[in-house]
Design an enzyme around this catalytic site. Structure first.
Site, PDB file in Angstrom:
ATOM      1  N   GLY A   1      20.103 -21.946 -13.922  1.00  0.00           N
ATOM      2  CA  GLY A   1      19.574 -22.771 -12.843  1.00  0.00           C
ATOM      3  C   GLY A   1      18.691 -23.880 -13.399  1.00  0.00           C
ATOM      4  O   GLY A   1      18.505 -23.993 -14.625  1.00  0.00           O
ATOM      5  N   ASP A   2      18.200 -24.720 -12.487  1.00  0.00           N
ATOM      6  CA  ASP A   2      17.281 -25.813 -12.859  1.00  0.00           C
ATOM      7  C   ASP A   2      17.894 -26.787 -13.853  1.00  0.00           C
ATOM      8  O   ASP A   2      17.200 -27.355 -14.693  1.00  0.00           O
ATOM      9  CB  ASP A   2      15.966 -25.242 -13.429  1.00  0.00           C
ATOM     10  CG  ASP A   2      15.349 -24.236 -12.485  1.00  0.00           C
ATOM     11  OD1 ASP A   2      15.376 -24.506 -11.275  1.00  0.00           O
ATOM     12  OD2 ASP A   2      14.876 -23.190 -12.951  1.00  0.00           O
TER      13      ASP A   2
ATOM     14  N   LYS B   1      20.951 -30.076 -10.855  1.00  0.00           N
ATOM     15  CA  LYS B   1      22.087 -30.211  -9.930  1.00  0.00           C
ATOM     16  C   LYS B   1      21.725 -31.049  -8.707  1.00  0.00           C
ATOM     17  O   LYS B   1      22.563 -31.732  -8.145  1.00  0.00           O
ATOM     18  CB  LYS B   1      22.550 -28.819  -9.448  1.00  0.00           C
ATOM     19  CG  LYS B   1      23.158 -27.971 -10.534  1.00  0.00           C
ATOM     20  CD  LYS B   1      23.582 -26.613  -9.991  1.00  0.00           C
ATOM     21  CE  LYS B   1      22.428 -25.790  -9.487  1.00  0.00           C
ATOM     22  NZ  LYS B   1      21.449 -25.393 -10.499  1.00  0.00           N
TER      23      LYS B   1
ATOM     24  N   GLY C   1      15.885 -24.519  -5.717  1.00  0.00           N
ATOM     25  CA  GLY C   1      14.956 -25.625  -5.519  1.00  0.00           C
ATOM     26  C   GLY C   1      15.588 -26.866  -6.113  1.00  0.00           C
ATOM     27  O   GLY C   1      15.683 -27.000  -7.328  1.00  0.00           O
ATOM     28  N   HIS C   2      16.096 -27.728  -5.255  1.00  0.00           N
ATOM     29  CA  HIS C   2      16.784 -28.919  -5.742  1.00  0.00           C
ATOM     30  C   HIS C   2      15.885 -30.145  -5.597  1.00  0.00           C
ATOM     31  O   HIS C   2      15.443 -30.465  -4.500  1.00  0.00           O
ATOM     32  CB  HIS C   2      18.093 -29.121  -4.970  1.00  0.00           C
ATOM     33  CG  HIS C   2      19.130 -28.110  -5.329  1.00  0.00           C
ATOM     34  ND1 HIS C   2      20.290 -27.920  -4.634  1.00  0.00           N
ATOM     35  CD2 HIS C   2      19.168 -27.220  -6.345  1.00  0.00           C
ATOM     36  CE1 HIS C   2      21.007 -26.955  -5.209  1.00  0.00           C
ATOM     37  NE2 HIS C   2      20.340 -26.517  -6.242  1.00  0.00           N
TER      38      HIS C   2
ATOM     39  N   GLN D   1      21.656 -22.271  -8.323  1.00  0.00           N
ATOM     40  CA  GLN D   1      21.448 -21.443  -9.533  1.00  0.00           C
ATOM     41  C   GLN D   1      22.474 -21.835 -10.611  1.00  0.00           C
ATOM     42  O   GLN D   1      22.979 -22.937 -10.582  1.00  0.00           O
ATOM     43  CB  GLN D   1      21.498 -19.945  -9.207  1.00  0.00           C
ATOM     44  CG  GLN D   1      20.296 -19.461  -8.395  1.00  0.00           C
ATOM     45  CD  GLN D   1      20.482 -19.598  -6.900  1.00  0.00           C
ATOM     46  OE1 GLN D   1      21.559 -19.352  -6.377  1.00  0.00           O
ATOM     47  NE2 GLN D   1      19.445 -19.995  -6.195  1.00  0.00           N
TER      48      GLN D   1
ATOM     49  N   THR E   1       8.838 -21.785  -6.827  1.00  0.00           N
ATOM     50  CA  THR E   1       7.698 -20.879  -7.025  1.00  0.00           C
ATOM     51  C   THR E   1       6.560 -21.506  -7.833  1.00  0.00           C
ATOM     52  O   THR E   1       5.478 -20.928  -7.903  1.00  0.00           O
ATOM     53  CB  THR E   1       8.162 -19.622  -7.796  1.00  0.00           C
ATOM     54  OG1 THR E   1       8.720 -20.050  -9.039  1.00  0.00           O
ATOM     55  CG2 THR E   1       9.197 -18.839  -7.027  1.00  0.00           C
TER      56      THR E   1
END
Ligand code: IMP
Length: 421
Positions: A11-12, A15, A39-40, A219, A296
């Protein structure tokens, strides 16, 4: 022509920026997995957003955004995002929620707290695993249940009765009531009620009509429930393999499958990470790349690019090209390492081990490339990049046998190089 945007790491990968860019040319954008754990980061007309649920199509007029059946939806989060985006673009985005997507209820978030971090290995605490667990156990609540309030309350009542028996010592659990929860859900769903329906039919219709459909993954492959570093994974299918199931269309024709790859690796939460960097470089890169979770705020662990893991991720996604992001963050790093193989118990391997216990014992075998000193975030064309930056991109292509079609050199949409493949 349809396109999918898929994460190749934990993830991260960036995207959000890529889907937001490509969504400009899409008629329909379909988010197909996960929930508000994602979280995009999106910069739309100069304004920065951290979205969690709403597909990137919502920013563009005339684009339909669909939350597909494989998702778990938190209605409060979604309602918040809709109103935030509506304020920004001056109209309510055109949205559809699949009737067979599942809802995250307050008891799902509570369960993650009650069960403790040991049970879920540092999750985003958004109730994701308990919601998917309820889905698999056939005690989940679906978006379509909102259309039948009596059924909705009955289902919640049945689930809650068992949870109350299981958690007698939790005052918070005991205080929940089925009618209260149903009322809250229906209130949060009010602006959406007309948008809940047969997403499969809508997507199939769009594909058959030759519309441009963009599938947005959340993700990354290494967090996939089946093909990731289990049990340090999320609870959904994050790869192209899971897409067909989520949308209810077997083998959808998606000609462009873009695997998004950050120029280095990050991971939040627990789990093996063979190429993790030590400090000070790890913390330097974290600061420079702003590597703190959008959902987060947790600091992300940083490491070198791991081609063993990336080859696995490309394979399970059937990716046709790579979008390489955050290349600019590596500017100024003198020597850049690329992991090409692992040493496992005295043997060199180039297959990614699926068992976390084996991955933990893997030592990366690196090749070292020269870095570049100058900043590259203003380059307009691939040829404008520093020679060493171009060599890095080309080495990634060689080691993966996959073309890099997009190079991202900064957060703004303009800081993107599209290459002819
Ligand atoms: P969950 O998805 O909240 O159950 O968390 C499971 C694992 O996936 C944890 O290690 C999370 O940090 C990680 N995770 C979930 N969603 C994302 C994401 O969008 N980016 C990065 N890590 C994520």
């Amino acid at each position: 022509m349809s396109t999918a945007v898929l994460g190749l790491q934990w993830g991260d990968e960036g995207k959000g920026k890529i889907t937001h860019l490509l969504a400009r040319d899409a008629d329909v954008v379909v988010r197909f997995n996960g929930g508000p754990n994602a979280g995009h980061t999106v910069i739309d007309r100069g304004v920065k957003f951290g979205t969690h649920l709403i597909p990137a199509g919502a920013f563009h007029p005339g684009t339909l955004s669909i939350l597909a059946g494989g998702m778990v939806v938190d209605l409060e989060v979604l309602a918040g995002e809709i109103s935030q985006i509506a304020d920004h673009i001056g109209r309510v985005p055109d949205l559809m929620v699949a009737e067979n997507s599942h809802l995250i209820l307050p008891y799902h978030r509570l369960l993650e707290e009650l069960e403790g971090s040991g049970a879920h290995f540092g999750t985003t605490r958004r109730g994701i695993a308990p919601a998917y667990r309820d889905k698999a156990a056939k005690v989940g609540i679906r978006a379509g249940d909102l259309l039948r309030p009596r059924v909705l309350e009955e289902r919640i009542d049945r689930r809650l009765a068992l949870l109350k028996r299981l958690w007698p010592e939790s005052a918070e659990m005991q205080a929940l009531s089925a009618s209260g929860l149903a009322t809250e859900l229906l209130k949060a769903a009010k602006p959406l009620i007309g948008s809940i329906g047969d997403a499969t039919g809508r997507i199939a219709g769009a594909l058959a009509a030759g519309k441009r459909v963009l599938f947005e993954g959340a993700q990354g492959a290494l967090l996939d429930i089946d093909h990731g570093t289990y049990p340090y994974v999320t609870s959904s299918s994050t790869t192209f393999a899971g897409l067909g199931n989520s949308i209810g269309i077997p083998s959808p024709e998606v000609t462009r499958r873009i695997g998004v790859l950050k120029a280095y690796t990050t991971r939040v939460g627990e789990g093996p990470f063979p190429t993790e960097m030590g400090d000070p470089l790890g913390s330097e890169l974290r600061e420079r790349g702003g590597e703190f979770g959008v959902t987060t705020g947790r600091p992300r662990r940083c490491g070198w690019l791991d081609m063993v893991a990336v080859r696995h991720a490309l394979f399970v996604n059937g990716a046709t090209e790579i979008a390489l992001t955050k290349l600019d963050t590596l500017s100024g790093v003198e020597e850049i390492k690329l992991c090409c193989a692992y040493e496992l118990d005295g043997t060199t391997i180039d297959r990614f081990p699926l068992a976390a216990e084996a991955l933990e014992r893997c030592e990366p075998v690196y090749e070292v490339l020269s870095g570049w000193g100058e900043s590259i975030d203003g380059a307009g064309r691939f040829e404008d990049l520093a020679t060493e930056a171009r060599e890095y991109v080309q080495r990634v292509e060689e080691l993966t046998a996959t073309p890099v079609g997009i190079v991202s050199i900064g957060p703004a949409p303009e800081q993107t190089i599209h290459r002819k493949l």
